[in-house]
Design a protein around this motif. Sequence first.
Motif, PDB file in Angstrom:
ATOM      1  N   ILE A 136       0.842  -1.208   0.000  1.00 20.75           N
ATOM      2  CA  ILE A 136       0.000   0.000   0.000  1.00 20.75           C
ATOM      3  C   ILE A 136       0.866   1.243   0.000  1.00 20.75           C
ATOM      4  O   ILE A 136       0.599   2.207  -0.730  1.00 20.75           O
ATOM      5  N   GLY A 137       1.901   1.245   0.822  1.00 24.68           N
ATOM      6  CA  GLY A 137       2.786   2.407   0.881  1.00 24.68           C
ATOM      7  C   GLY A 137       3.460   2.686  -0.442  1.00 24.68           C
ATOM      8  O   GLY A 137       3.604   3.850  -0.852  1.00 24.68           O
ATOM      9  N   ARG A 138       3.880   1.630  -1.152  1.00 23.04           N
ATOM     10  CA  ARG A 138       4.532   1.821  -2.444  1.00 23.04           C
ATOM     11  C   ARG A 138       3.555   2.336  -3.491  1.00 23.04           C
ATOM     12  O   ARG A 138       3.887   3.220  -4.288  1.00 23.04           O
ATOM     13  N   VAL A 139       2.335   1.802  -3.504  1.00 19.14           N
ATOM     14  CA  VAL A 139       1.315   2.285  -4.440  1.00 19.14           C
ATOM     15  C   VAL A 139       0.998   3.750  -4.168  1.00 19.14           C
ATOM     16  O   VAL A 139       0.937   4.581  -5.090  1.00 19.14           O
ATOM     17  N   MET A 140       0.797   4.075  -2.892  1.00 19.37           N
ATOM     18  CA  MET A 140       0.423   5.425  -2.514  1.00 19.37           C
ATOM     19  C   MET A 140       1.533   6.429  -2.822  1.00 19.37           C
ATOM     20  O   MET A 140       1.275   7.509  -3.374  1.00 19.37           O
ATOM     21  N   SER A 141       2.767   6.083  -2.477  1.00 24.87           N
ATOM     22  CA  SER A 141       3.862   7.025  -2.699  1.00 24.87           C
ATOM     23  C   SER A 141       4.117   7.245  -4.180  1.00 24.87           C
ATOM     24  O   SER A 141       4.431   8.362  -4.605  1.00 24.87           O
ATOM     25  N   LEU A 142       3.959   6.201  -5.006  1.00 26.46           N
ATOM     26  CA  LEU A 142       4.143   6.378  -6.452  1.00 26.46           C
ATOM     27  C   LEU A 142       3.056   7.272  -7.023  1.00 26.46           C
ATOM     28  O   LEU A 142       3.320   8.116  -7.895  1.00 26.46           O
ATOM     29  N   SER A 143       1.831   7.128  -6.531  1.00 28.03           N
ATOM     30  CA  SER A 143       0.731   7.968  -6.995  1.00 28.03           C
ATOM     31  C   SER A 143       0.968   9.430  -6.630  1.00 28.03           C
ATOM     32  O   SER A 143       0.786  10.335  -7.457  1.00 28.03           O
ATOM     33  N   MET A 144       1.380   9.668  -5.391  1.00 23.94           N
ATOM     34  CA  MET A 144       1.644  11.037  -4.949  1.00 23.94           C
ATOM     35  C   MET A 144       2.824  11.636  -5.702  1.00 23.94           C
ATOM     36  O   MET A 144       2.809  12.811  -6.092  1.00 23.94           O
ATOM     37  N   LEU A 145       3.852  10.835  -5.940  1.00 19.42           N
ATOM     38  CA  LEU A 145       5.007  11.321  -6.675  1.00 19.42           C
ATOM     39  C   LEU A 145       4.635  11.674  -8.111  1.00 19.42           C
ATOM     40  O   LEU A 145       5.097  12.677  -8.657  1.00 19.42           O
ATOM     41  N   THR A 146       3.788  10.856  -8.721  1.00 20.79           N
ATOM     42  CA  THR A 146       3.327  11.143 -10.079  1.00 20.79           C
ATOM     43  C   THR A 146       2.635  12.498 -10.138  1.00 20.79           C
ATOM     44  O   THR A 146       2.887  13.308 -11.038  1.00 20.79           O
ATOM     45  N   ASN A 147       1.773  12.758  -9.171  1.00 20.59           N
ATOM     46  CA  ASN A 147       1.043  14.023  -9.135  1.00 20.59           C
ATOM     47  C   ASN A 147       1.988  15.214  -9.049  1.00 20.59           C
ATOM     48  O   ASN A 147       1.870  16.187  -9.797  1.00 20.59           O
ATOM     49  N   TRP A 148       2.970  15.139  -8.142  1.00 19.28           N
ATOM     50  CA  TRP A 148       3.846  16.298  -7.920  1.00 19.28           C
ATOM     51  C   TRP A 148       4.967  16.394  -8.939  1.00 19.28           C
ATOM     52  O   TRP A 148       5.535  17.473  -9.137  1.00 19.28           O
ATOM     53  N   LEU A 149       5.300  15.305  -9.616  1.00 15.58           N
ATOM     54  CA  LEU A 149       6.272  15.391 -10.710  1.00 15.58           C
ATOM     55  C   LEU A 149       5.722  16.262 -11.829  1.00 15.58           C
ATOM     56  O   LEU A 149       6.413  17.144 -12.356  1.00 15.58           O
ATOM     57  N   GLY A 150       4.469  16.016 -12.199  1.00 17.81           N
ATOM     58  CA  GLY A 150       3.841  16.856 -13.220  1.00 17.81           C
ATOM     59  C   GLY A 150       3.738  18.299 -12.777  1.00 17.81           C
ATOM     60  O   GLY A 150       3.892  19.216 -13.585  1.00 17.81           O
ATOM     61  N   TYR A 151       3.474  18.493 -11.479  1.00 20.01           N
ATOM     62  CA  TYR A 151       3.395  19.859 -10.950  1.00 20.01           C
ATOM     63  C   TYR A 151       4.719  20.583 -11.134  1.00 20.01           C
ATOM     64  O   TYR A 151       4.759  21.735 -11.583  1.00 20.01           O
ATOM     65  N   LEU A 152       5.834  19.933 -10.775  1.00 23.44           N
ATOM     66  CA  LEU A 152       7.147  20.565 -10.891  1.00 23.44           C
ATOM     67  C   LEU A 152       7.449  20.948 -12.333  1.00 23.44           C
ATOM     68  O   LEU A 152       7.879  22.076 -12.615  1.00 23.44           O
ATOM     69  N   LEU A 153       7.233  20.010 -13.247  1.00 27.01           N
ATOM     70  CA  LEU A 153       7.572  20.282 -14.637  1.00 27.01           C
ATOM     71  C   LEU A 153       6.644  21.322 -15.247  1.00 27.01           C
ATOM     72  O   LEU A 153       7.104  22.287 -15.884  1.00 27.01           O
ATOM     73  N   LEU A 154       5.348  21.160 -15.051  1.00 22.62           N
ATOM     74  CA  LEU A 154       4.392  22.087 -15.637  1.00 22.62           C
ATOM     75  C   LEU A 154       4.518  23.471 -15.012  1.00 22.62           C
ATOM     76  O   LEU A 154       4.491  24.491 -15.720  1.00 22.62           O
ATOM     77  N   GLY A 155       4.639  23.521 -13.671  1.00 18.57           N
ATOM     78  CA  GLY A 155       4.798  24.815 -13.014  1.00 18.57           C
ATOM     79  C   GLY A 155       6.072  25.507 -13.437  1.00 18.57           C
ATOM     80  O   GLY A 155       6.088  26.726 -13.664  1.00 18.57           O
ATOM     81  N   GLY A 156       7.158  24.748 -13.558  1.00 18.55           N
ATOM     82  CA  GLY A 156       8.410  25.358 -13.990  1.00 18.55           C
ATOM     83  C   GLY A 156       8.318  25.930 -15.391  1.00 18.55           C
ATOM     84  O   GLY A 156       8.748  27.054 -15.659  1.00 18.55           O
ATOM     85  N   VAL A 157       7.740  25.156 -16.308  1.00 19.04           N
ATOM     86  CA  VAL A 157       7.594  25.632 -17.689  1.00 19.04           C
ATOM     87  C   VAL A 157       6.672  26.849 -17.746  1.00 19.04           C
ATOM     88  O   VAL A 157       6.938  27.818 -18.470  1.00 19.04           O
ATOM     89  N   ALA A 158       5.587  26.804 -16.954  1.00 20.01           N
ATOM     90  CA  ALA A 158       4.641  27.928 -16.952  1.00 20.01           C
ATOM     91  C   ALA A 158       5.307  29.207 -16.446  1.00 20.01           C
ATOM     92  O   ALA A 158       5.122  30.293 -17.026  1.00 20.01           O
ATOM     93  N   PHE A 159       6.090  29.105 -15.368  1.00 21.09           N
ATOM     94  CA  PHE A 159       6.758  30.293 -14.838  1.00 21.09           C
ATOM     95  C   PHE A 159       7.847  30.800 -15.787  1.00 21.09           C
ATOM     96  O   PHE A 159       8.119  31.999 -15.847  1.00 21.09           O
ATOM     97  N   LEU A 160       8.469  29.877 -16.507  1.00 25.29           N
ATOM     98  CA  LEU A 160       9.511  30.282 -17.451  1.00 25.29           C
ATOM     99  C   LEU A 160       8.930  30.966 -18.686  1.00 25.29           C
ATOM    100  O   LEU A 160       9.423  32.010 -19.124  1.00 25.29           O
ATOM    101  N   LEU A 161       7.889  30.376 -19.255  1.00 23.94           N
ATOM    102  CA  LEU A 161       7.359  30.871 -20.527  1.00 23.94           C
ATOM    103  C   LEU A 161       6.257  31.907 -20.359  1.00 23.94           C
ATOM    104  O   LEU A 161       6.133  32.818 -21.191  1.00 23.94           O
ATOM    105  N   TRP A 162       5.428  31.761 -19.311  1.00 24.14           N
ATOM    106  CA  TRP A 162       4.299  32.675 -19.121  1.00 24.14           C
ATOM    107  C   TRP A 162       4.307  33.217 -17.686  1.00 24.14           C
ATOM    108  O   TRP A 162       3.398  32.900 -16.895  1.00 24.14           O
ATOM    109  N   PRO A 163       5.308  33.991 -17.309  1.00 28.23           N
ATOM    110  CA  PRO A 163       5.343  34.503 -15.929  1.00 28.23           C
ATOM    111  C   PRO A 163       4.109  35.337 -15.628  1.00 28.23           C
ATOM    112  O   PRO A 163       3.577  36.042 -16.496  1.00 28.23           O
ATOM    113  N   LEU A 164       3.625  35.234 -14.415  1.00 25.06           N
ATOM    114  CA  LEU A 164       2.414  35.936 -14.011  1.00 25.06           C
ATOM    115  C   LEU A 164       2.582  37.444 -14.100  1.00 25.06           C
ATOM    116  O   LEU A 164       3.627  37.992 -13.742  1.00 25.06           O
TER     117      LEU A 164
END
Length: 328
Positions: A136-164
């Motif tokens: 359960i811990g491995r399933v849960m941690s992989l799911s949470m990591l998947t969510n925040w990996l996309g956040y890091l990449l998408l947020g980084g690209v958004a701040f780089l290309l389209w700063p607020l």
Amino acid sequence: MTLRAGAATPAPGPPKTGTWWGRITRVLTLAFFAAVAWFIVRYARTVEWARVWEALIGTPGQVLAGAAALTACSFALISCFDLLGRHYTGHQVPALKVFKVNFISYAFNLNLGAIVGGIAFRFRMYSQLGLDNGTIGRVMSLSMLTNWLGYLLLGGVAFLLWPLALPPEWNVQASELRWLGAVLVALALAYIALCMWSPRRSFMLRGHELLLPPRRMVPLQLVMSCGNWMIMGAIIWLLLQGQAPYPAVLNVLLVAAMAGVITHVPAGLGVLEAVFIALLAHRVPEWQLIAALLGYRALYYIAPLMLATLLYLWFEARTTRPRPPRTP
């Protein structure tokens, strides 16, 4: 990375409050929460609530239908995150049941917080389905990591290309946001590089053994997570009916998500609204902004929670039903 299964491996947890880092974290969290509360009270006194209600009930039906369809797409996508863990761990719980567990836990996670929804509900349901704590811990941690990996990449690209375009009184330059975006992208790329090319597949971090997922899983993690965050941004953008450009709405949503994590407020109640008002009120009339966010909460938080509650009650009734006694 995921935790290795086994009773000897402790589950990850928040820093101990007795340490200096724990005390600093608590102080910063309380300060941020106090600032958000003050901001909400200050603006609530000045909001024209009659206009908010008028804008809310005046939302075109096709806009609401489109937002509802995007909400269904988002929940369908994120409910597949635990299927990655199913493939990774090789457990035998049927895919449809994994999908249901993921949907229920995500809906409760959004409204009640990660500890109750993301962790407690998962452990409760997966345990009843026969999985051990390590799996359960491995399933849960992989799911949470998947969510925040996309956040890091998408947020980084958004701040780089389209700063607020921040309010003028903030005195924050676009170059500073681009530096933040570069850091987020660097973190995401570091993880990707480890998964793709590191000869070591496990690392020790503060007494926990962390395992890298298979290389072929990383592109799927990125597509699923980035896609979900982009859909969430599209829901709010659609409810705003073109009052703000999509990149700006997505940027603000990413900032609000991090603020919600910092404050630990269930459902990010008030935090989401405070961040959007602070960053978009100079571009969108407040009553329209608040009306769109209320619609977003109804569609993305309340409606899925009601469905998840029914599904959970049905799940409990099916899994805890007493078995008839065996005949000798």
